[in-house]
Design a protein around this motif. Structure first.
Motif, PDB file in Angstrom:
ATOM      1  N   TYR A   4     -27.569  13.273 -69.971  1.00  0.00           N
ATOM      2  CA  TYR A   4     -26.909  13.387 -68.671  1.00  0.00           C
ATOM      3  C   TYR A   4     -27.691  12.615 -67.608  1.00  0.00           C
ATOM      4  CZ  TYR A   4     -24.676  15.357 -64.556  1.00  0.00           C
ATOM      5  OH  TYR A   4     -23.998  15.490 -63.362  1.00  0.00           O
ATOM      6  N   PHE A   8     -26.594   9.603 -65.216  1.00  0.00           N
ATOM      7  CA  PHE A   8     -26.877   9.669 -63.789  1.00  0.00           C
ATOM      8  C   PHE A   8     -27.509   8.369 -63.295  1.00  0.00           C
ATOM      9  CE2 PHE A   8     -29.613  10.689 -60.191  1.00  0.00           C
ATOM     10  CZ  PHE A   8     -28.792  11.444 -59.386  1.00  0.00           C
ATOM     11  N   TYR A  11     -24.965   5.474 -63.167  1.00  0.00           N
ATOM     12  CA  TYR A  11     -24.077   5.532 -62.005  1.00  0.00           C
ATOM     13  C   TYR A  11     -24.808   5.107 -60.732  1.00  0.00           C
ATOM     14  CZ  TYR A  11     -20.120   7.738 -64.342  1.00  0.00           C
ATOM     15  OH  TYR A  11     -19.030   7.972 -65.145  1.00  0.00           O
ATOM     16  N   LEU A  71     -21.340  19.215 -53.342  1.00  0.00           N
ATOM     17  CA  LEU A  71     -22.136  19.024 -54.556  1.00  0.00           C
ATOM     18  C   LEU A  71     -21.247  19.085 -55.800  1.00  0.00           C
ATOM     19  CD1 LEU A  71     -25.336  21.112 -53.761  1.00  0.00           C
ATOM     20  CD2 LEU A  71     -25.199  18.629 -54.058  1.00  0.00           C
ATOM     21  N   THR A  72     -20.308  20.021 -55.806  1.00  0.00           N
ATOM     22  CA  THR A  72     -19.385  20.127 -56.940  1.00  0.00           C
ATOM     23  C   THR A  72     -18.518  18.886 -57.039  1.00  0.00           C
ATOM     24  OG1 THR A  72     -19.294  22.522 -56.561  1.00  0.00           O
ATOM     25  CG2 THR A  72     -17.650  21.591 -58.047  1.00  0.00           C
ATOM     26  N   CYS A  74     -19.223  15.974 -56.007  1.00  0.00           N
ATOM     27  CA  CYS A  74     -20.061  14.833 -56.367  1.00  0.00           C
ATOM     28  C   CYS A  74     -20.314  14.767 -57.872  1.00  0.00           C
ATOM     29  CB  CYS A  74     -21.385  14.917 -55.611  1.00  0.00           C
ATOM     30  SG  CYS A  74     -22.532  13.573 -55.949  1.00  0.00           S
ATOM     31  N   PHE A  75     -20.643  15.894 -58.479  1.00  0.00           N
ATOM     32  CA  PHE A  75     -21.070  15.894 -59.877  1.00  0.00           C
ATOM     33  C   PHE A  75     -20.005  16.372 -60.857  1.00  0.00           C
ATOM     34  CE2 PHE A  75     -25.014  16.150 -57.418  1.00  0.00           C
ATOM     35  CZ  PHE A  75     -25.713  15.091 -57.969  1.00  0.00           C
ATOM     36  N   ALA A  76     -18.913  16.944 -60.371  1.00  0.00           N
ATOM     37  CA  ALA A  76     -17.848  17.403 -61.277  1.00  0.00           C
ATOM     38  C   ALA A  76     -16.547  16.671 -60.999  1.00  0.00           C
ATOM     39  CB  ALA A  76     -17.652  18.911 -61.141  1.00  0.00           C
ATOM     40  N   ARG A  77     -16.648  15.448 -60.494  1.00  0.00           N
ATOM     41  CA  ARG A  77     -15.469  14.675 -60.136  1.00  0.00           C
ATOM     42  C   ARG A  77     -14.591  14.373 -61.355  1.00  0.00           C
ATOM     43  NH1 ARG A  77     -12.304  14.035 -55.749  1.00  0.00           N
ATOM     44  NH2 ARG A  77     -11.572  11.895 -55.483  1.00  0.00           N
ATOM     45  N   SER A 107     -19.689  14.155 -67.226  1.00  0.00           N
ATOM     46  CA  SER A 107     -20.480  12.938 -67.020  1.00  0.00           C
ATOM     47  C   SER A 107     -19.629  11.678 -66.928  1.00  0.00           C
ATOM     48  CB  SER A 107     -21.497  12.783 -68.158  1.00  0.00           C
ATOM     49  OG  SER A 107     -20.847  12.739 -69.418  1.00  0.00           O
ATOM     50  N   MET A 110     -19.107  10.402 -61.461  1.00  0.00           N
ATOM     51  CA  MET A 110     -19.930  11.004 -60.417  1.00  0.00           C
ATOM     52  C   MET A 110     -19.629  10.279 -59.119  1.00  0.00           C
ATOM     53  SD  MET A 110     -23.546  11.458 -62.425  1.00  0.00           S
ATOM     54  CE  MET A 110     -23.554  12.025 -64.135  1.00  0.00           C
ATOM     55  N   PHE A 112     -20.934   9.604 -55.838  1.00  0.00           N
ATOM     56  CA  PHE A 112     -22.105   9.699 -54.979  1.00  0.00           C
ATOM     57  C   PHE A 112     -21.794   9.420 -53.510  1.00  0.00           C
ATOM     58  CE2 PHE A 112     -24.203   8.785 -59.116  1.00  0.00           C
ATOM     59  CZ  PHE A 112     -24.915   9.980 -59.193  1.00  0.00           C
TER      60      PHE A 112
END
Length: 258
Positions: A4, A8, A11, A71-72, A74-77, A107, A110, A112
């Protein structure tokens, strides 16, 4: 976790290929999200309090919700845009790979650019923590941590439920935005201001109140209920029915043939 983090870094590197564009998107998200902050500020500067909640206390729940949501997002798009995977047949390829489906979808994307909104929410959150008249102790710090964790779990669960629905509908359901973006908008203020019916709905159906309203009562000294203290911890478990529904959807998945 190692894989992961590799995704990250990929990206991050891809985003930095267009540094000016990335910076403009970051700044744009940061500035536009302040319209919500200003609306709360102007409302409270006119009426001074809402149901005995001061500006700083309202900002505390506002910052918690906005921080959790950004945050959700951003990372759970990947779950938020999951319908595109169904439509173009990408999910078929994902199912052939050895890694878990949740990990691969998580994954796959993301966002950002949402970190601009995250920074704005964090600044409001920090301001509220400093200026609100709260006597901090170990219990209240514990509650504060789980308010953010609970918010992330609830919004992530909603994104996952929305994604699971597309196994049956193929296209994403816009009505789900009522529960994702709508919950975020409602939670700009303590949810009790909308009346008992909305408070019950946001407690038992979409448990936003569990990590926003009830722990806020404890932090601000308006309640010393042990159940209210544990409410944000309970909200973390919203992810369990979301995962169960996701697995149910996977079992009933039929390829679109794309």
């Amino acid at each position: 976790m190692k894989l992961y983090l590799r995704y990250f870094s990929i990206y991050i590197k891809s985003m930095l290929q267009y540094k000016v564009s990335a910076l403009m998107m970051f700044v744009g998200q940061f500035i536009t999200s302040f319209t919500a902050v200003l609306s709360v500020y102007f409302m409270l500067s006119r009426f001074y309090s809402v149901q005995s909640f001061t500006l700083e206390e309202v900002f505390l729940c506002f910052g918690c919700v906005q921080l959790s949501f950004s945050l959700t997002e951003c990372f759970a798009r990947g779950f938020d845009t999951f319908s595109s995977m169904i439509g173009n047949g990408e999910f078929d390829r994902i199912m052939l790979r050895p890694k878990g489906l949740v990990f691969q979808v998580l994954s796959s994307k993301m966002e950002f650019s949402r970190l601009g909104r995250t920074l704005q929410a964090l600044l409001v959150f920090i301001y509220a923590l400093i200026c609100a008249d709260i006597s901090w102790n170990a219990v209240r710090i514990f509650i504060l941590i789980f308010m953010v964790m609970g918010g992330i779990s609830v919004f992530f669960g909603l994104f996952m439920i929305n994604a699971a629905l597309t196994f049956f509908t193929v296209e994403g359901l816009e009505v789900m935005n009522i529960f994702t973006d709508g919950s975020r908008e409602f939670a700009q203020y303590p949810v009790s201001v909308y009346g008992k019916a909305v408070l019950r709905f946001l407690t038992f159906a979409v448990p936003v109140a569990l990590f926003q309203y009830y722990p806020l009562l404890v932090l601000t000294g308006k309640s010393d209920s042990v159940l209210y203290m544990l409410a944000p911890v309970i909200s973390v478990f919203f992810i369990v029915p979301a995962v169960i529904f996701w697995r149910f959807g996977v079992r009933h998945y039929r390829s679109t043939g794309s």
